[in-house]
Design an enzyme around this catalytic site. Structure first.
Site, short mmCIF file in Angstrom:
data_model
loop_
_atom_site.label_atom_id
_atom_site.label_comp_id
_atom_site.label_asym_id
_atom_site.label_seq_id
_atom_site.Cartn_x
_atom_site.Cartn_y
_atom_site.Cartn_z
N HIS A 154 0.72 -1.09 0.09
CA HIS A 154 -0.08 -0.13 -0.11
C HIS A 154 1.07 1.17 -0.02
O HIS A 154 1.95 1.32 0.58
CB HIS A 154 -0.81 0.14 1.30
CG HIS A 154 -2.28 0.69 1.23
ND1 HIS A 154 -2.25 1.94 0.98
CD2 HIS A 154 -3.40 0.11 1.25
CE1 HIS A 154 -3.59 2.49 0.99
NE2 HIS A 154 -4.24 1.33 1.12
N GLY A 156 0.37 -4.95 1.55
CA GLY A 156 -0.86 -5.20 1.02
C GLY A 156 -0.48 -5.76 -0.44
O GLY A 156 -1.41 -6.79 -0.84
N TYR A 158 -5.28 -4.33 10.35
CA TYR A 158 -5.59 -4.98 9.03
C TYR A 158 -7.05 -5.07 9.23
O TYR A 158 -7.68 -5.35 10.06
CB TYR A 158 -4.79 -6.27 8.62
CG TYR A 158 -4.49 -6.35 7.19
CD1 TYR A 158 -3.53 -5.41 6.61
CD2 TYR A 158 -5.10 -7.13 6.63
CE1 TYR A 158 -3.23 -5.68 5.39
CE2 TYR A 158 -4.88 -7.31 5.26
CZ TYR A 158 -3.64 -6.47 4.74
OH TYR A 158 -3.45 -6.56 3.20
O1 YXS Z 1 12.59 8.66 -0.05
P1 YXS Z 1 11.60 8.70 -1.14
O2 YXS Z 1 10.83 9.89 -0.91
O3 YXS Z 1 12.18 8.62 -2.57
O4 YXS Z 1 10.68 7.42 -0.89
C1 YXS Z 1 11.20 6.19 -0.66
C2 YXS Z 1 10.29 5.46 0.03
O5 YXS Z 1 9.73 6.14 1.20
C3 YXS Z 1 9.20 4.95 -1.07
N1 YXS Z 1 8.46 3.79 -0.42
C4 YXS Z 1 7.14 4.14 -0.34
N2 YXS Z 1 6.23 5.11 -0.48
C5 YXS Z 1 4.87 4.75 0.04
N3 YXS Z 1 4.40 3.53 0.34
C6 YXS Z 1 5.27 2.57 0.52
N4 YXS Z 1 4.80 1.17 0.76
C7 YXS Z 1 6.64 2.62 -0.02
N5 YXS Z 1 7.91 1.78 -0.15
C8 YXS Z 1 8.93 2.61 -0.41
O6 YXS Z 1 10.12 4.72 -2.00
C9 YXS Z 1 11.26 5.33 -2.03
C10 YXS Z 1 12.30 4.51 -2.25
O7 YXS Z 1 12.27 3.74 -1.14
P2 YXS Z 1 13.76 3.40 -0.31
O8 YXS Z 1 14.60 4.32 -0.19
O9 YXS Z 1 13.24 2.56 1.10
O10 YXS Z 1 14.32 2.09 -1.21
P3 YXS Z 1 14.93 0.60 -0.78
O11 YXS Z 1 15.53 0.07 -1.98
O12 YXS Z 1 15.93 1.11 0.10
O13 YXS Z 1 13.99 -0.20 0.07
C11 YXS Z 1 12.94 -0.67 -0.81
C12 YXS Z 1 11.82 -1.35 0.16
C13 YXS Z 1 10.59 -1.62 -0.28
C14 YXS Z 1 12.30 -2.75 1.05
C15 YXS Z 1 11.69 -0.29 1.32
O14 YXS Z 1 11.44 0.92 0.50
C16 YXS Z 1 10.43 -0.47 2.22
O15 YXS Z 1 10.42 -1.32 3.20
N6 YXS Z 1 9.29 -0.18 1.85
C17 YXS Z 1 8.06 -0.49 2.79
C18 YXS Z 1 7.71 -1.82 2.63
C19 YXS Z 1 6.39 -1.95 3.65
O16 YXS Z 1 6.41 -2.02 4.69
N7 YXS Z 1 5.35 -1.77 3.02
C20 YXS Z 1 3.94 -2.00 3.67
C21 YXS Z 1 3.08 -0.70 3.19
S1 YXS Z 1 1.73 -0.54 4.13
C22 YXS Z 1 0.61 -1.87 3.69
O17 YXS Z 1 0.92 -2.38 2.58
C23 YXS Z 1 -0.46 -2.12 4.40
C24 YXS Z 1 -1.29 -0.89 4.96
S2 YXS Z 1 -0.11 -3.07 5.71
O18 YXS Z 1 1.07 -2.39 6.50
O19 YXS Z 1 -1.20 -3.04 6.64
O20 YXS Z 1 0.15 -4.26 5.20
#
Ligand code: YXS
Length: 267
Positions: A72, A116, A146
């Protein structure tokens, strides 16, 4: 139908060729975070494929992707006092589309699958993943309550102990472990991925689409057949509201956006 068609879109590449529809999530700058536009385009592609008689759909990221989808879009989650995963939330909409589509959807996965997006992958009908892939269920990491349908989708994909480990630790599990657990169909090396998915798609394509679609719908109905009374539902919704109204929920989102570790207090 043999119509070859690429539908012009901005965050997604949609192609229909020889009754196989392929959707490539292509918003790499945001790691395919499931925002409103990306979801709208996925749904538009699914409807287009259904209209044009596709027999099977493939949902993928571009070849060599490091992240299949970051889940998400955190920036689209409401800060407080609103259900972060209500009925019309884009993630809920695309999952319902995948589940009710009359043809099978194969999730073709390279790169990490988060939150998500993990539920979206598990809402597909089959999963083929490369060995670098991991799956993470992340609400507890962000303080997100969730929703009940989502939890049921996870329950239908894995066992009691594994789901609790994934949900309470929020740690990714490897594709190899997911395959051992029966959560996914195949783990393959990168160079085998296209072939393995193509073989499955061809095997599905040559079978009777009406039979497949009724079996898919029977499975969807039976998997969701749980008797939750209005009283039980409202109690769970009340518990969820207390969570998305909490300080911890705001802390979880702020910590993510400020790129720091959250300090959860239980308030
Ligand atoms: O720094 P900028 O502004 O360029 O942004 C960064 C991150 O903030 C952004 N980004 C996201 N923005 C919004 N929503 C996201 N889910 C998201 N994930 C990443 O993208 C830019 C680059 O990310 P960065 O610097 O972290 O890249 P990386 O290569 O170091 O790491 C990639 C990931 C995917 C491992 C890392 O970005 C990460 O852990 N992302 C979040 C994964 C996560 O926890 N997703 C759950 C989202 S909430 C959801 O799905 C439900 C509501 S729930 O949580 O209930 O399941």
């Amino acid at each position: 139908s043999h119509c070859m068609g690429v539908i012009p879109m901005s965050l997604v590449i949609a192609e229909l060729e020889d009754s196989i529809g392929t959707i490539t999530m292509n918003h790499l700058r945001k790691h395919n975070a499931l925002n409103e536009i990306l979801i709208e385009e996925i749904i538009a592609a699914l409807k287009h494929f259904k209209k044009h008689g596709a027999r099977v759909v493939i949902l993928r990221a571009p070849p060599g992707a490091k992240i299949w989808s970051a889940g998400h879009d955190v920036k689209e989650l409401p800060l407080t006092r609103r259900d972060p995963l209500g009925w019309d939330d884009p993630l809920r909409m695309v999952i319902r589309q995948l589940e009710t589509l009359p043809m099978p959807v194969i999730a073709m996965i390279e790169g990490g699958v988060w939150g998500g997006a993990c539920e979206m992958a598990l809402a597909c009908d089959m999963i083929v993943a490369t060995s670098d892939v991991s799956f993470a269920i992340t609400p507890a990491k962000l303080g997100v309550p969730y929703n009940i349908t989502g939890v049921l989708n996870f329950m239908n994909a894995t066992s009691r102990m594994i789901l609790r480990e994934m949900a309470f630790t929020a740690q990714p599990i490897s594709a190899a472990r997911a395959e051992r657990l029966g959560m996914i169909n195949y783990v393959v090396e990168k160079e085998e991925l296209e072939q393995r998915v193509h073989t499955l798609a061809q095997q599905i394509k040559q079978n009777a689409p009406l039979s497949i679609s009724v079996i898919k719908e029977e499975l969807r109905i039976m998997e969701s057949a749980h008797s939750v009374t209005p009283r039980m539902f409202e109690r769970l919704q009340g518990l969820r509201r207390a969570v998305y109204d909490s300080q911890d929920y705001q802390e979880g989102l702020s910590a993510f956006l400020e790129k720091r570790k959250p300090q959860f207090t239980g308030e």
